[in-house]
Design an enzyme around this catalytic site. Structure first.
Site, PDB file in Angstrom:
ATOM      1  CG  ASP A   1      -0.861  -1.892  -6.559  1.00 44.42           C
ATOM      2  OD1 ASP A   1      -1.257  -1.987  -7.737  1.00 44.42           O
ATOM      3  OD2 ASP A   1      -1.588  -2.129  -5.577  1.00 44.42           O
TER       4      ASP A   1
ATOM      5  CB  SER B   1      -4.611  -4.022  -6.183  1.00 46.24           C
ATOM      6  OG  SER B   1      -3.932  -3.270  -7.148  1.00 46.24           O
TER       7      SER B   1
ATOM      8  CD  GLU C   1       0.291  15.721   8.656  1.00 46.89           C
ATOM      9  OE1 GLU C   1      -0.017  14.513   8.806  1.00 46.89           O
ATOM     10  OE2 GLU C   1       1.206  16.105   7.921  1.00 46.89           O
TER      11      GLU C   1
ATOM     12  CG  PHE D   1       3.355   8.307   8.688  1.00 48.34           C
ATOM     13  CD1 PHE D   1       3.889   8.928   9.811  1.00 48.34           C
ATOM     14  CD2 PHE D   1       3.767   7.024   8.379  1.00 48.34           C
ATOM     15  CE1 PHE D   1       4.831   8.275  10.593  1.00 48.34           C
ATOM     16  CE2 PHE D   1       4.714   6.366   9.156  1.00 48.34           C
ATOM     17  CZ  PHE D   1       5.239   6.999  10.265  1.00 48.34           C
TER      18      PHE D   1
ATOM     19  CD  GLU E   1       0.359  -1.776  -1.961  1.00 54.03           C
ATOM     20  OE1 GLU E   1      -0.297  -1.945  -2.997  1.00 54.03           O
ATOM     21  OE2 GLU E   1      -0.128  -1.268  -0.942  1.00 54.03           O
TER      22      GLU E   1
ATOM     23  CG  ASP F   1      -2.455   0.869  -9.145  1.00 50.48           C
ATOM     24  OD1 ASP F   1      -2.695   0.222 -10.172  1.00 50.48           O
ATOM     25  OD2 ASP F   1      -3.341   1.393  -8.441  1.00 50.48           O
TER      26      ASP F   1
ATOM     27  CG  HIS G   1      -5.248   3.907 -11.657  1.00 48.02           C
ATOM     28  ND1 HIS G   1      -6.123   3.277 -12.515  1.00 48.02           N
ATOM     29  CD2 HIS G   1      -4.853   2.962 -10.774  1.00 48.02           C
ATOM     30  CE1 HIS G   1      -6.253   2.005 -12.160  1.00 48.02           C
ATOM     31  NE2 HIS G   1      -5.481   1.791 -11.107  1.00 48.02           N
TER      32      HIS G   1
END
Ligand SMILES: *[C@@H]1O[C@H](CO)[C@@H](O)[C@H](O)[C@H]1NC(C)=O
Ligand SMILES: *[C@@H]1O[C@H](CO)[C@@H](O)[C@H](O)[C@H]1NC(C)=O
Ligand SMILES: *[C@@H]1O[C@H](CO)[C@@H](O)[C@H](O)[C@H]1NC(C)=O
Ligand SMILES: *[C@@H]1O[C@H](CO)[C@@H](O)[C@H](O)[C@H]1NC(C)=O
Length: 445
Positions: free
Chosen positions: A62, A112, A236, A290, A332, A337, A341
């Site tokens: 990406d 995207s 978590e 995750f 991906e 990307d 940014h």
């Protein structure tokens, strides 16, 4: 001396001393000519593979434009203590290369969501829209009805293949979402992210579409907070409020998904220990989320809690390739990307190197006689590369020159984003003292 003269002097010194950095064999013309001959001969010897692909491994970087690609190649080599420029990425070894026009139906520069609809569904569309044609309008649920377009992931499943998505972002993010969802807005991650009108008009959020569209065999990434009822504590980060469940409809999509798979061997895991325990040979379905949202950057990943994109790609391929009819897998590298940014070249390039290593793992586990492997980017980013860096100069370093304002500058630069901003007429300063550290190759023969 006035700044521009200082700059010229530095450039002169650079040219004089820069010539000493060549490796001895590179001074021999035969070195380059034989390399060119070898490249040409390899191309001439290539057997054109005209087999029909049973499997498709689709790798999407990406925001991985040409500058990112080149800079990541140098980083990959420099991580191995090479000068870097001559490094061969796994991506470099592919026999065919092409370029694509990435504009969306309504914008010169796409996002995207629009690009994923183009390369996964084969249809150019409007910015911010997912799995719908350009007859649908960004954010307008009513315009979505009847304008849905299906993706290659669905076509593969309909053809009896196993299918999967692996990403480093949340699995509801634009790229993976387009493989299974239809949404007038890429932002409708959970029902809590949808305007009331869209829900009233019968649109459903992206996370819930993970369960109701294509039956996906392997789902790996982040985004568990969009799957659980509002306020559900994250396993978590139980104390972090922003990590808690988002859903207003009180559904627990993880347990619903597991219930759907009754009678099959299906696993949901959220950490590395459980992920490693998943035996691909006996597993039919795997959902692995995750993080509550996007995964951590590779450079910040805790390897005891989260696997790398190399490990997730491997697990996915091993599960999917058991199907004698074949598979389709979308992998991906989604945070190249996101790092760009934020103007974080270090993160973006390390993400790209990990992505390249995942491609190598994919090739290692499949056979090109029956597997078509494609690597592409969806769009580029406004990162540039300049400033007379020497061969072997740190790709994340500063130019050996300085700018007209007598301040150093990095050789990688952003055309927008936080690092680009000019504040009160002054650019962001790199204040490290001059003379700055010289690159390691300086003066070496
Ligand atoms: C690169 O060099 C550094 C410093 O000498 C060393 O610590 C590191 O192990 C080397 N890395 C590799 C991949 O050779
Ligand atoms: C979607 O899937 C869930 C879980 O199997 C099921 O309960 C629900 O009725 C389905 N919704 C639609 C609209 O098909
Ligand atoms: C991993 O997840 C399982 C299932 O929730 C849990 O029992 C286990 O404690 C987790 N492991 C770690 C290291 O957090
Ligand atoms: C920019 O200038 C304004 C007005 O003089 C001042 O209030 C502001 O703090 C300045 N911003 C920065 C980042 O220097």
């Amino acid at each position: 001396m006035e700044p521009s003269k200082v700059s010229m002097l530095a450039l002169f010194l650079l040219v004089v001393f820069g010539t000493t950095t060549a490796k001895v064999e590179e001074e021999n013309p035969e070195f380059w000519r034989s390399q060119a001959k070898k490249t040409l001969q390899t191309a001439l010897n290539r057997k054109h593979n005209t087999n029909v692909a049973k499997n498709i491994l689709f790798f999407l970087g990406d925001g991985m434009g040409i500058t990112t690609y080149t800079a990541a190649r140098i980083l990959k080599g420099q991580l191995q203590n090479h000068t870097g420029e001559e490094t061969v990425m796994t991506m470099d070894t592919f026999p065919y290369v092409g370029l694509a026009k990435t504009y969306s139906v309504d914008f010169q520069i796409p996002d995207s969501a629009a690009t994923a609809t183009a390369y996964l569904c084969g249809v150019k569309t409007n910015l911010n829209t997912i799995g719908v044609s350009a007859a649908a309008r960004n954010g307008i649920c009513k315009s979505q009805k009847g304008n849905e377009v299906t993706s290659i992931l669905k076509w593969a499943k309909d053809a009896g293949k196993s299918v999967g998505i692996v990403t480093t972002t949340r699995v509801q993010h634009a790229t993976p979402a387009t493989s299974y969802a239809h949404s007038a807005s890429r932002k409708w991650y959970s029902d809590a992210d949808m305007p009331a009108a869209a829900k009233r008009d019968g649109c459903t959020d992206i996370a819930s579409q993970l369960l109701n569209n294509t039956d996906i065999d392997v789902i790996i990434g982040g985004g568990r907070k969009y799957m659980t009822p509002r306020g559900t504590k994250d396993p978590e980060y139980p104390k972090d409020y922003s990590s808690r469940g988002k859903r207003q409809d009180k559904r627990n999509l993880i347990s619903e998904w597991l219930n759907q798979k009754t009678g099959k061997v299906a696993h949901y895991v959220w950490n590395k220990t459980d992920f490693d325990a998943v035996d691909p040979e006996t597993t039919d379905y795997l959902m692995a989320l995750f993080e509550p949202g996007d995964l951590r950057y590779e450079a910040q990943r805790d390897p005891s809690m989260d696997p790398s994109i190399i490990e997730t790609t491997e697990k996915a391929v091993r599960i999917l390739r058991k199907n004698p009819q074949g598979f389709f897998l979308l992998v991906e590298g989604g945070r190249i990307d996101q790092a760009h940014h934020d103007g974080r070249a270090y993160m973006a390039l390390h993400e790209t190197v990990a992505f390249d290593n995942a491609i190598a793992k994919g090739l290692e586990l499949t056979n090109e006689e029956e597997t078509l492997t494609i690597v592409m980017a969806d769009h580029s980013h406004p990162i540039t590369f300049n400033g007379y860096p020497f061969r072997g100069h740190s790709i994340l370093g500063k130019s050996p020159l300085w700018a007209k304002d007598m301040l150093p500058y990095t050789t990688l630069m952003y055309g927008n984003g936080p690092g680009h901003k000019i504040i009160n007429g002054t650019r962001n300063k790199i204040t490290s003292p001059m003379p700055w550290p010289m690159p390691p190759v300086w003066g070496k023969t």
